[in-house]
Motif scaffolding. Structure first.
Motif, PDB file in Angstrom:
ATOM      1  N   ARG A 209      47.599  42.529  11.630  1.00 11.21           N
ATOM      2  CA  ARG A 209      47.388  41.494  10.587  1.00 11.21           C
ATOM      3  C   ARG A 209      48.340  41.673   9.390  1.00 11.21           C
ATOM      4  NH1 ARG A 209      41.116  41.764   9.349  1.00 11.21           N
ATOM      5  NH2 ARG A 209      41.647  43.919   8.904  1.00 11.21           N
ATOM      6  N   MET A 210      49.471  42.295   9.635  1.00 13.50           N
ATOM      7  CA  MET A 210      50.434  42.577   8.564  1.00 13.50           C
ATOM      8  C   MET A 210      51.031  41.264   8.031  1.00 13.50           C
ATOM      9  SD  MET A 210      53.400  45.211   9.489  1.00 13.50           S
ATOM     10  CE  MET A 210      54.430  46.030   8.320  1.00 13.50           C
ATOM     11  N   VAL A 211      51.313  41.214   6.737  1.00 10.94           N
ATOM     12  CA  VAL A 211      51.987  40.029   6.185  1.00 10.94           C
ATOM     13  C   VAL A 211      53.306  40.385   5.502  1.00 10.94           C
ATOM     14  CG1 VAL A 211      49.891  38.668   5.926  1.00 10.94           C
ATOM     15  CG2 VAL A 211      50.657  40.133   4.049  1.00 10.94           C
ATOM     16  N   GLY A 212      53.705  41.632   5.561  1.00 13.46           N
ATOM     17  CA  GLY A 212      54.981  42.032   4.966  1.00 13.46           C
ATOM     18  C   GLY A 212      55.091  43.536   4.953  1.00 13.46           C
ATOM     19  N   GLY A 213      56.242  44.031   4.524  1.00 13.07           N
ATOM     20  CA  GLY A 213      56.443  45.470   4.450  1.00 13.07           C
ATOM     21  C   GLY A 213      57.044  46.015   5.731  1.00 13.07           C
ATOM     22  N   THR A 214      57.222  47.333   5.725  1.00 13.96           N
ATOM     23  CA  THR A 214      57.917  47.985   6.838  1.00 13.96           C
ATOM     24  C   THR A 214      57.171  49.246   7.235  1.00 13.96           C
ATOM     25  OG1 THR A 214      60.017  47.197   5.944  1.00 13.96           O
ATOM     26  CG2 THR A 214      60.130  48.966   7.576  1.00 13.96           C
ATOM     27  N   ILE A 215      56.939  49.407   8.534  1.00 21.01           N
ATOM     28  CA  ILE A 215      56.374  50.651   9.051  1.00 21.01           C
ATOM     29  C   ILE A 215      57.393  51.261   9.996  1.00 21.01           C
ATOM     30  CG2 ILE A 215      54.520  51.726  10.379  1.00 21.01           C
ATOM     31  CD1 ILE A 215      52.680  49.454   9.529  1.00 21.01           C
ATOM     32  N   LEU A 216      57.779  52.490   9.709  1.00 22.31           N
ATOM     33  CA  LEU A 216      58.765  53.197  10.519  1.00 22.31           C
ATOM     34  C   LEU A 216      58.087  54.424  11.091  1.00 22.31           C
ATOM     35  CD1 LEU A 216      61.735  53.724  11.376  1.00 22.31           C
ATOM     36  CD2 LEU A 216      62.038  54.836   9.157  1.00 22.31           C
ATOM     37  N   ALA A 217      58.117  54.596  12.414  1.00 20.20           N
ATOM     38  CA  ALA A 217      57.417  55.716  13.031  1.00 20.20           C
ATOM     39  C   ALA A 217      58.151  56.167  14.275  1.00 20.20           C
ATOM     40  CB  ALA A 217      55.990  55.315  13.397  1.00 20.20           C
ATOM     41  N   ARG A 218      57.747  57.337  14.780  1.00 18.49           N
ATOM     42  CA  ARG A 218      58.350  57.789  16.037  1.00 18.49           C
ATOM     43  C   ARG A 218      57.799  56.955  17.185  1.00 18.49           C
ATOM     44  NH1 ARG A 218      61.462  61.692  16.827  1.00 18.49           N
ATOM     45  NH2 ARG A 218      61.022  62.540  14.760  1.00 18.49           N
ATOM     46  N   THR A 219      56.489  56.870  17.284  1.00 17.62           N
ATOM     47  CA  THR A 219      55.904  56.014  18.315  1.00 17.62           C
ATOM     48  C   THR A 219      54.737  55.254  17.723  1.00 17.62           C
ATOM     49  OG1 THR A 219      54.240  57.576  19.084  1.00 17.62           O
ATOM     50  CG2 THR A 219      56.425  57.745  20.077  1.00 17.62           C
ATOM     51  N   LEU A 220      54.475  54.101  18.311  1.00 13.48           N
ATOM     52  CA  LEU A 220      53.330  53.293  17.923  1.00 13.48           C
ATOM     53  C   LEU A 220      52.389  53.178  19.116  1.00 13.48           C
ATOM     54  CD1 LEU A 220      55.185  50.354  16.112  1.00 13.48           C
ATOM     55  CD2 LEU A 220      54.044  52.308  15.037  1.00 13.48           C
ATOM     56  N   GLY A 221      51.081  53.173  18.826  1.00  9.45           N
ATOM     57  CA  GLY A 221      50.086  53.068  19.886  1.00  9.45           C
ATOM     58  C   GLY A 221      49.925  51.625  20.358  1.00  9.45           C
ATOM     59  N   THR A 222      48.854  51.393  21.078  1.00  5.83           N
ATOM     60  CA  THR A 222      48.618  50.051  21.617  1.00  5.83           C
ATOM     61  C   THR A 222      48.261  49.067  20.497  1.00  5.83           C
ATOM     62  OG1 THR A 222      46.289  50.504  21.950  1.00  5.83           O
ATOM     63  CG2 THR A 222      47.775  50.990  23.784  1.00  5.83           C
ATOM     64  N   ARG A 223      48.379  47.791  20.832  1.00  3.54           N
ATOM     65  CA  ARG A 223      48.054  46.677  19.928  1.00  3.54           C
ATOM     66  C   ARG A 223      48.860  46.747  18.625  1.00  3.54           C
ATOM     67  NH1 ARG A 223      42.701  46.791  18.303  1.00  3.54           N
ATOM     68  NH2 ARG A 223      42.404  48.873  19.141  1.00  3.54           N
ATOM     69  N   ALA A 224      50.054  47.311  18.680  1.00  4.74           N
ATOM     70  CA  ALA A 224      50.887  47.359  17.478  1.00  4.74           C
ATOM     71  C   ALA A 224      51.190  45.935  17.022  1.00  4.74           C
ATOM     72  CB  ALA A 224      52.189  48.100  17.771  1.00  4.74           C
ATOM     73  N   GLY A 225      50.995  45.696  15.753  1.00  6.13           N
ATOM     74  CA  GLY A 225      51.335  44.390  15.180  1.00  6.13           C
ATOM     75  C   GLY A 225      50.430  43.260  15.602  1.00  6.13           C
ATOM     76  N   ALA A 226      49.269  43.568  16.157  1.00 14.17           N
ATOM     77  CA  ALA A 226      48.384  42.496  16.608  1.00 14.17           C
ATOM     78  C   ALA A 226      48.034  41.576  15.441  1.00 14.17           C
ATOM     79  CB  ALA A 226      47.122  43.097  17.211  1.00 14.17           C
ATOM     80  N   GLY A 227      48.297  40.312  15.608  1.00 19.70           N
ATOM     81  CA  GLY A 227      47.948  39.340  14.575  1.00 19.70           C
ATOM     82  C   GLY A 227      48.870  39.363  13.370  1.00 19.70           C
ATOM     83  N   MET A 228      50.001  40.058  13.460  1.00 18.51           N
ATOM     84  CA  MET A 228      50.871  40.129  12.278  1.00 18.51           C
ATOM     85  C   MET A 228      51.544  38.777  12.028  1.00 18.51           C
ATOM     86  SD  MET A 228      54.096  42.443  13.660  1.00 18.51           S
ATOM     87  CE  MET A 228      54.820  42.791  12.065  1.00 18.51           C
ATOM     88  N   LYS A 229      51.683  38.410  10.779  1.00 18.05           N
ATOM     89  CA  LYS A 229      52.362  37.168  10.409  1.00 18.05           C
ATOM     90  C   LYS A 229      53.825  37.444  10.073  1.00 18.05           C
ATOM     91  CE  LYS A 229      48.461  34.656   8.430  1.00 18.05           C
ATOM     92  NZ  LYS A 229      47.893  34.149   7.171  1.00 18.05           N
ATOM     93  N   ARG A 230      54.044  38.395   9.189  1.00 19.15           N
ATOM     94  CA  ARG A 230      55.390  38.823   8.811  1.00 19.15           C
ATOM     95  C   ARG A 230      55.391  40.348   8.754  1.00 19.15           C
ATOM     96  NH1 ARG A 230      54.459  34.369   5.478  1.00 19.15           N
ATOM     97  NH2 ARG A 230      53.368  35.760   4.081  1.00 19.15           N
ATOM     98  N   GLY A 231      56.544  40.941   8.459  1.00 17.78           N
ATOM     99  CA  GLY A 231      56.618  42.396   8.356  1.00 17.78           C
ATOM    100  C   GLY A 231      57.400  42.972   9.516  1.00 17.78           C
ATOM    101  N   THR A 232      57.651  44.276   9.401  1.00 19.32           N
ATOM    102  CA  THR A 232      58.547  44.936  10.355  1.00 19.32           C
ATOM    103  C   THR A 232      57.934  46.234  10.836  1.00 19.32           C
ATOM    104  OG1 THR A 232      60.469  44.020   9.196  1.00 19.32           O
ATOM    105  CG2 THR A 232      60.869  45.889  10.648  1.00 19.32           C
TER     106      THR A 232
END
Lengths: 301, 266
Positions: B179-202
């Motif tokens: 459900r993200m609407v902006g901003g940046t997430i930087l990681a080594r790995t992301l789990g399941t459902r990454a960015g589910a429902g996100m509108k904007r953002g990285t």
């Protein structure tokens, strides 16, 4: 008072009269140095005189990939104008039409600090709602989708106030060819100073002007005192054997930079000497009442 | 002036609310007034003086001995620096506006950096759920500033994130950037459902587990933004710049929402 000379070239005991201006700068990058330069030259084209072009602009220096924000080859351009509002308009039009359109380009702030002028803040709207904002620390960048990927542009750039426009020297010599060689050498030397641009074609003006005209609508007209074909006029300042005069004009972010640029230009031109047909160095002024900054040639020797 | 240091006398008998121990609320208080501040959360009314040895006098440089029962550390912080030696509890740096919170251990409770609008949180260990996320019912999560975690974080990191940057050098749990609407997430790995429902953002990671089918590939991505981000991250978190890939795949989404977000993998 003894006459001034350098390497046998006579130096007029006069001064260049320069004016207060406002300036801003941008860093243009591209995948290759060639395309950074194309974008920069296009953006700073038709920007020789603030009167008719709206600004005076030029390439300040070429940047290595290590010096640019995105690690690609780049060019820093400086833009001089009357005020912040005028510069903002010039940035919007020039970056919008010449940098945004150039393949692979990106555009960043070229002056840190100071009052901020809109850059990506207006150009982002080209993205039609698909533009992406990224704020990293104090800086905001816009990513605008375009046909080759993304145009990356910084939100704003800095305004440098109390900058100086109109430093100049005149090179007088026997023939046009000889004076052009000297002027080219002078431009090359003058351009090595950071924070100084020479906005005219190749850095050189052949149509120096005086204030006013016999025609009431014109604010400026030909500098008749230095035109070889007007020798014989009562106000002519040329010797009988002077065949051509070329002028260099410098705009700089500070007094010291303009002065150093003029000094390097003067020394480069004089180093050719009378044997190369270089006779005399002068400078353009308006009696000293119009511009606040006076660069005396005797201080440059 | 010496750092204002709070050293725990013993493991706290109850959860503590340390939201009073921030620069703007300690400025002008003398040692006795600080010791009289109530930090307990039960009707016992435990004070700073009951639980901590207090030394030093510079509220712009606060040092705390950590414990997972210490909640609301740096909550609403508007400036200065808080250093936690050890672990921290829930709501670390919640709604902070400026300043720095550095945790040498792990953040054991959820909701660190929720609703923060500026400043920096540096966590040397791991962090629990909803780092930079939203508390239940909140419209937005992290809305500015920088959170860095050297270890791993739990689920719902950056949930409803609006602005700012979250850097996780380890693994991120499920539903990062949901459900993200902006901003940046930087990681080594992301789990399941990454960015589910996100509108904007990285979202940027080396690998993503089971990217949702509502993300559309837009090809490889090698735009100047990545270099700019890499340089900036490296300057803020030395060593973490390498997390930013140089020739990754880009997916846009979540197409089930606005579709203006992106997941960059490579």
């Amino acid at each position: 008072m003894p006459d001034l000379s350098l390497n046998g070239v006579r130096i007029d005991d006069t001064f260049a009269e320069a004016f207060d201006m406002a300036a801003t700068g941008v860093i243009i990058t591209a995948p290759t140095a060639k395309w950074a330069e194309i974008a920069a030259k296009t953006m700073t084209g038709f920007a020789t005189s603030v009167i008719a072009c709206g600004c005076e602009a030029g390439i300040d220096r070429v940047l290595s990939p290590e010096e640019t924000p995105d690690g690609r080859p780049g060019v820093r351009c400086l833009i001089f104008g009357f005020d912040a509002a005028g510069l903002e308009l010039q940035l919007r039009n020039r970056v919008g039409q010449c940098v945004l359109t150039s393949p692979g380009s990106a555009c960043f702030s070229g002056i840190d600090g100071g009052k901020r002028l809109k850059l990506g803040a207006t150009l982002r709207f080209f993205g039609d709602g698909h533009q992406i904002s990224k704020k990293l620390g104090p800086k905001r960048y816009w990513r605008v989708p375009v046909m080759d990927g993304e145009f990356t542009v910084e939100h704003d750039t800095g305004l440098a106030e109390s900058t100086i426009g109109g430093g100049n020297i005149l090179i007088l010599g026997k023939t046009f060819d000889q004076v052009l060689v000297a002027a080219e050498a002078a431009v090359e030397a003058a351009s090595t100073v950071d924070g100084v641009i020479l906005p005219f074609p190749g850095g050189i003006v052949r149509s120096g002007s005086k204030v006013g005209s016999k025609y009431p609508v014109l604010m400026a007209s030909t500098n008749d005192a230095f035109s070889p074909v007007l020798r014989g006029n009562a106000n002519s300042l040329l010797e009988p054997d002077t065949g051509a005069v070329l002028e260099l004009v410098m705009d700089g972010l500070d007094f010291a930079g303009v002065k150093e640029s003029m000094r390097r230009a003067l020394h480069a031109a004089c180093s050719l000497g009378p044997n190369s047909g270089i006779q005399r160095i002068s400078a353009g002024n308006y009696g000293g009442n119009l511009g606040r900054h006076h660069f005396h040639l005797r201080d440059l020797l | 002036m010496a750092a204002l240091t709070f050293t725990l006398k013993a493991t706290p008998p109850e959860r503590l609310d340390l939201s009073a121990l921030v620069l703007e609320r300690l400025t002008g208080l003398d040692a006795d007034a600080i010791k009289a501040l109530v930090v307990g959360t039960s009707r016992d009314g435990l004070t700073v003086g009951d639980l901590f040895d207090v030394s030093g006098d510079d509220p712009a440089d606060i040092r705390l001995s950590g414990d997972e029962r210490l909640d609301n550390i740096g909550r609403g912080l508007k400036g200065g620096r808080i250093t936690v030696e050890g672990d921290a509890g829930i709501y670390l740096g919640r709604a902070m506006k400026a300043g720095l919170i550095a945790v040498s251990g792990s953040v054991r409770g959820p909701y660190a950096g929720t609703a923060m609008t500026g400043g920096t949180i540096r966590i040397a260990g791991d962090a629990a759920d909803a780092v930079g996320g939203a508390v239940p019912g909140a419209m937005h999560g992290q809305a500015g500033g920088l959170i860095t975690v050297a270890g791993h974080v739990g689920a719902y990191a950056g949930d409803r994130m609006r602005r700012g940057v979250l850097v996780v050098e380890g693994y991120v749990g499920d539903a990062a950037g949901a459900r993200m609407v902006g901003g940046t997430i930087l990681a080594r790995t992301l789990g399941t459902r990454a960015g589910a429902g996100m509108k904007r953002g990285t979202l940027i990671a080396k690998t993503v587990a089971d990217l949702e089918p509502t993300f559309v590939p837009t090809g490889t991505y090698a735009m100047p933004f990545l270099t700019i981000l890499r340089k900036w991250v490296e300057s803020e978190v030395p060593g973490a710049g390498a997390l930013v890939p140089s020739n990754p795949m880009r997916y846009r989404g979540d197409m089930a929402a606005l579709g203006k977000g992106e997941v960059i993998v490579g």
